[in-house]
Scaffold this motif. Structure first.
Motif, PDB file in Angstrom:
ATOM      1  N   GLY A  98      59.148 -77.930  -7.726  1.00 19.87           N
ATOM      2  CA  GLY A  98      57.953 -77.116  -6.892  1.00 19.87           C
ATOM      3  C   GLY A  98      56.727 -77.708  -7.207  1.00 19.87           C
ATOM      4  N   LEU A  99      56.314 -77.388  -9.130  1.00 16.33           N
ATOM      5  CA  LEU A  99      55.031 -77.108  -9.195  1.00 16.33           C
ATOM      6  C   LEU A  99      55.038 -78.789  -9.082  1.00 16.33           C
ATOM      7  N   ALA A 100      55.474 -79.733  -9.450  1.00 18.59           N
ATOM      8  CA  ALA A 100      54.917 -81.418  -9.213  1.00 18.59           C
ATOM      9  C   ALA A 100      53.954 -81.551  -7.627  1.00 18.59           C
ATOM     10  N   VAL A 101      54.973 -80.554  -6.861  1.00 21.73           N
ATOM     11  CA  VAL A 101      54.834 -80.779  -5.237  1.00 21.73           C
ATOM     12  C   VAL A 101      53.709 -80.212  -5.161  1.00 21.73           C
ATOM     13  N   ALA A 102      53.422 -78.994  -5.696  1.00 15.74           N
ATOM     14  CA  ALA A 102      52.847 -78.328  -5.554  1.00 15.74           C
ATOM     15  C   ALA A 102      50.533 -78.579  -5.698  1.00 15.74           C
ATOM     16  N   ALA A 103      50.653 -79.187  -6.934  1.00 18.39           N
ATOM     17  CA  ALA A 103      49.797 -79.888  -7.657  1.00 18.39           C
ATOM     18  C   ALA A 103      48.991 -81.346  -6.248  1.00 18.39           C
ATOM     19  N   ILE A 104      50.512 -81.560  -6.136  1.00 18.21           N
ATOM     20  CA  ILE A 104      50.249 -82.682  -4.417  1.00 18.21           C
ATOM     21  C   ILE A 104      49.427 -82.026  -3.501  1.00 18.21           C
ATOM     22  N   VAL A 105      49.781 -81.138  -2.803  1.00 17.47           N
ATOM     23  CA  VAL A 105      49.970 -80.364  -1.368  1.00 17.47           C
ATOM     24  C   VAL A 105      48.548 -79.623  -1.609  1.00 17.47           C
ATOM     25  N   THR A 106      48.091 -79.284  -3.071  1.00 19.45           N
ATOM     26  CA  THR A 106      46.562 -78.909  -3.298  1.00 19.45           C
ATOM     27  C   THR A 106      45.554 -79.974  -3.340  1.00 19.45           C
ATOM     28  N   HIS A 143      48.932 -72.919   0.710  1.00 18.14           N
ATOM     29  CA  HIS A 143      48.579 -71.469   0.081  1.00 18.14           C
ATOM     30  C   HIS A 143      49.556 -70.762  -0.689  1.00 18.14           C
ATOM     31  N   ALA A 144      50.336 -70.111   0.763  1.00 20.88           N
ATOM     32  CA  ALA A 144      51.604 -69.587   0.961  1.00 20.88           C
ATOM     33  C   ALA A 144      52.022 -70.069  -0.555  1.00 20.88           C
ATOM     34  N   TYR A 145      52.252 -72.022  -0.214  1.00 14.75           N
ATOM     35  CA  TYR A 145      53.646 -72.398  -0.772  1.00 14.75           C
ATOM     36  C   TYR A 145      53.713 -72.290  -2.189  1.00 14.75           C
ATOM     37  N   VAL A 146      52.203 -73.181  -3.162  1.00 11.52           N
ATOM     38  CA  VAL A 146      51.496 -73.084  -3.555  1.00 11.52           C
ATOM     39  C   VAL A 146      51.546 -71.540  -4.861  1.00 11.52           C
ATOM     40  N   SER A 147      51.750 -70.775  -4.179  1.00 12.35           N
ATOM     41  CA  SER A 147      52.027 -69.183  -4.833  1.00 12.35           C
ATOM     42  C   SER A 147      53.263 -68.459  -5.083  1.00 12.35           C
ATOM     43  N   PHE A 148      54.248 -68.723  -4.291  1.00 16.06           N
ATOM     44  CA  PHE A 148      55.567 -68.705  -4.113  1.00 16.06           C
ATOM     45  C   PHE A 148      56.040 -70.167  -5.309  1.00 16.06           C
ATOM     46  N   VAL A 149      55.577 -71.155  -5.679  1.00 14.83           N
ATOM     47  CA  VAL A 149      56.015 -71.440  -6.158  1.00 14.83           C
ATOM     48  C   VAL A 149      55.763 -71.015  -8.292  1.00 14.83           C
ATOM     49  N   ILE A 150      53.966 -70.653  -8.002  1.00 15.19           N
ATOM     50  CA  ILE A 150      53.505 -70.064  -8.957  1.00 15.19           C
ATOM     51  C   ILE A 150      54.063 -68.490  -9.584  1.00 15.19           C
ATOM     52  N   VAL A 151      54.288 -67.910  -8.498  1.00 18.61           N
ATOM     53  CA  VAL A 151      55.225 -66.897  -8.931  1.00 18.61           C
ATOM     54  C   VAL A 151      56.636 -66.711 -10.102  1.00 18.61           C
ATOM     55  N   PHE A 152      57.037 -68.034  -9.729  1.00 19.62           N
ATOM     56  CA  PHE A 152      58.953 -68.478 -10.357  1.00 19.62           C
ATOM     57  C   PHE A 152      58.113 -69.057 -11.768  1.00 19.62           C
ATOM     58  N   ALA A 153      57.332 -69.734 -11.834  1.00 18.40           N
ATOM     59  CA  ALA A 153      56.727 -70.169 -13.285  1.00 18.40           C
ATOM     60  C   ALA A 153      56.139 -69.380 -13.964  1.00 18.40           C
ATOM     61  N   CYS A 154      55.380 -68.487 -13.045  1.00 16.47           N
ATOM     62  CA  CYS A 154      54.971 -67.293 -14.068  1.00 16.47           C
ATOM     63  C   CYS A 154      56.733 -66.015 -14.877  1.00 16.47           C
ATOM     64  N   ALA A 189      50.262 -64.372 -10.495  1.00 18.76           N
ATOM     65  CA  ALA A 189      49.490 -65.402  -9.763  1.00 18.76           C
ATOM     66  C   ALA A 189      49.471 -65.533  -8.544  1.00 18.76           C
ATOM     67  N   LEU A 190      48.942 -64.275  -8.120  1.00  9.96           N
ATOM     68  CA  LEU A 190      47.604 -63.680  -7.321  1.00  9.96           C
ATOM     69  C   LEU A 190      45.866 -63.980  -8.525  1.00  9.96           C
ATOM     70  N   THR A 230      53.923 -61.798  -2.475  1.00 15.12           N
ATOM     71  CA  THR A 230      54.661 -61.634  -1.981  1.00 15.12           C
ATOM     72  C   THR A 230      56.492 -61.648  -2.164  1.00 15.12           C
ATOM     73  N   ALA A 231      56.860 -62.888  -1.032  1.00 13.89           N
ATOM     74  CA  ALA A 231      57.838 -63.546  -0.853  1.00 13.89           C
ATOM     75  C   ALA A 231      58.444 -63.706  -2.292  1.00 13.89           C
TER      76      ALA A 231
END
Length: 244
Positions: A98-106, A143-154, A189-190, A230-231
């Protein structure tokens, strides 16, 4: 797997970890001491994918003379460095991917050209003048997807080792700290999302306002960040064993 117990409990009172939690998930969350555990196969694959994506999009941005190349690549590299620096446990395969996908999406959102604009502003469906946005826009979902993943990373890197007596696989005890730590992960994450908005603003000033978007763009970015974060927080709070 390390068993966590209160110091005033006798060995007979210390319950072993449930059998169903003895698989890869529990191994991934086992404390690793002051050092860092070796990268798992999933983490190596995710790191390779992210590195290839960063290199590819950096080359693409330079080739297309995109003024946002340095800003977007730098922001992704800073977050990647933070993940490497804070990592003390083996990340679950799904999170690593998910983190790798977040980097590519950004990077794709800010650098890929779509007509006379960038992918972030690509949209479909009706436009709402009162809201100042299309209902379906790449920017919002990214933005919603990346924030979702970053919360789990944190959560895994900062909060989980301190949750519920140090064992994030156990359901939260009454009066436990898990709720506060979930809020910490969401807040972190926020904060990273707000930092990204600052980087976008500085990059915008550097190339004379291209793709600025104004208050509407920034406002909807922050709303999307809040929605995704939040999700993720609700998932962590509602399904502690599965999320951890």
């Amino acid at each position: 797997m390390t068993t966590y117990a209160s110091p005033d409990m006798t060995p007979a009172q210390q319950d072993p970890a449930p059998p169903e939690h003895g698989g890869p998930a529990s191994q991934a969350l086992a404390p690793s001491g002051p050092g860092r555990p070796p990268l798992s196969r999933a983490e190596r694959a995710a790191a390779g994918t992210a590195a290839a994506g960063i290199a590819g999009f950096a080359g693409y941005g330079i080739a297309t003379h995109s003024p946002s190349t340095v800003g977007y690549v730098s922001s992704v590299l800073v977050i990647a460095a933070a993940v490497v620096g804070l990592r003390r446990v083996v990340l679950p395969p799904l999170l690593a991917a998910g983190l790798a996908v977040a980097a590519i999406v950004t990077l794709a959102g800010g650098l890929i050209r779509v007509g006379h604009d960038v992918l972030y502003n690509a949209n479909t469906g009706p436009y709402n003048p009162a809201l100042g946005t299309h209902y379906l826009q790449y920017d919002h979902f990214a933005h919603a997807y990346v924030s979702f993943v970053i919360v789990f990373a944190c959560w895994f890197m900062l909060a989980a080792p301190h949750a519920d007596g140090g064992n994030p696989l156990r359901p939260p005890a009454v009066g436990g700290r898990r709720g506060e730590l979930v809020l910490l992960a969401v807040g972190a994450a926020l904060g990273l999302g707000a930092l990204n908005e600052m980087v976008e603003f500085i990059a915008t000033l550097a190339h004379h306002g291209a793709h600025a978007g104004g208050y509407w763009n920034t406002g909807w970015d922050l709303i999307a960040n809040f929605t995704g974060a939040t999700a993720a927080g609700l998932v962590l709070a509602r399904f502690p064993a599965r999320a951890a």
